[in-house]
Write an enzyme that holds these catalytic residues in place. Structure first.
Site: not given
Length: 381
Positions: A263, A286-287, A235, A253, A97
């Protein structure tokens, strides 16, 4: 009159955090300096170690190559450590990731987001939707050092990178191409991030066009309709403190898998993906970046510490501000103050963060259950 207003303002309470009377995240004591702390354990600890060991080195040889040694400037040392830590994760493709070859978009291309922030000056450098350059955090550093801008994006960011000596190359891999083919051909592009389009995004791939209903619908957002999914999306966000006043933060990330091309998440957004103020502390997040960037949770957490909250209180407060509006949010925050006291808070998943400081011989990982689930008892392992 001015004196009267000044007196009244001193009597007004500071804005209070949300639900501070309920469970807050545990604030852990400082391990000592230098110190590095970042989102996620597991494969992400290679970044923690690399950054810590660079900070722990006491000196470097002068550019003249003689025997004179000099101490790294504190802000440079912290900034260099964060850059090295994030670059280490990029090169190691942490959990698939971060860095090249992960999270391909709808068109099977991997793009990268990265941010660096100097806690001494609050200067930032960031890149978003960076194409065909692997060292995203290195390009972010070039933006910070060699421009008066804060953020460059897309093909123009790639052109800037090449001008500054970075190599333009394919950053997809055989594995990322295979993953994308399986999603497109075998899975019929399921799941994806499209809404109110035709053909039905729940059963078919594009090209998509807005439905007539969407063209005439209200602009009021329906949170239930806007629920998002997560596909192995993590991330690295890191904060480094050298103990001599230097502090920096950074994020790297490759974003959300199967995202709509172009995006950009919260990673390269100062105050959302990460934030550092050498007078107060730092934060990494992160999330679900599409939601989190609406709240600038890292800026919120640092400002809460400025008002006197502990790292645990600040982290939990920032997460609750988001879950109050988005109860199904997946988020994780790691927060540290200038003393090195640290905490994490999470919602929607069990979050981990890693830290190493003082004379620690190895990185430790803290597990943080979600505050909107069982009571949060941070577990150090």
């Amino acid at each position: 009159m001015a004196n009267l207003w000044s007196s009244l303002l001193h009597l007004l309470p500071l804005a209070t955090p949300l639900s501070l009377s309920t469970t807050t995240a545990i604030t852990h004591p400082s391990p000592g300096f230098p110190m590095v702390i970042n989102t996620w354990g597991g494969p992400f600890t290679v970044a923690t170690d690399a950054a810590y060991e660079s900070l722990n080195a006491s000196a470097f040889l002068s550019p003249l190559g003689d025997n004179n040694s000099s101490r790294l400037a504190p802000k440079t040392a912290a900034l260099d450590a964060v850059q090295l830590g994030c670059a280490t994760c990029e090169a190691a493709q942490c959990d698939g990731s971060v860095g090249f070859g992960g999270s391909p978009d709808e068109q099977c291309e991997t793009t990268l987001d990265a941010l660096l922030m100097d806690g001494a000056t609050l200067n930032t450098g960031a890149v978003a939707a960076l194409r065909r350059v692997r060292d995203a955090v290195g390009v972010a550093r070039a933006v910070l050092d060699h421009t008066s801008h804060s953020l460059l994006a897309g093909d123009q960011a790639t052109a800037f990178a090449v001008q500054n000596g970075f190599v333009e190359e394919e950053i997809g891999t055989v594995d990322s191409a295979r993953s994308c083919r399986e999603w497109r051909d075998g899975g019929r592009c399921q799941p994806n991030y499209r809404l109110d389009v035709t053909p039905d995004p729940k059963t078919a791939c594009g090209p998509y066009a807005p439905t007539e209903q969407a063209k005439t619908s209200s602009l009021v957002e329906d949170n239930n309709k806007k629920k998002r999914y997560q596909v192995g999306h993590d991330t690295i966000s890191m904060i480094a403190l050298d103990g001599a006043g230097g502090m920096a933060a950074g994020t790297s990330t490759n974003g959300a898998s199967h995202k709509v091309p172009g995006r950009v998440g919260d990673g390269p957004i100062a105050g959302s993906g990460s934030y550092a103020d050498g007078e107060v502390g730092g934060c990494g997040a992160t999330g679900d970046g599409d939601v989190m960037m609406r709240f600038l949770p890292c800026y919120q957490a640092v400002e809460s510490m400025r008002r006197g909250l502990t790292p645990g209180e600040a982290a939990a407060d920032a997460v609750r501000r988001m879950t109050r509006r988005y109860p199904d949010l997946a988020a994780g925050l790691v927060v540290v103050n200038t003393k090195g006291e640290h905490a994490g808070a999470a919602a929607g998943w069990t979050f981990t963060y890693a830290f190493r400081g003082g004379g620690m011989g190895a990185t430790r990982v803290v597990t943080v259950p979600p505050i909107n689930g069982a009571e949060d008892h941070g577990v150090e392992i």
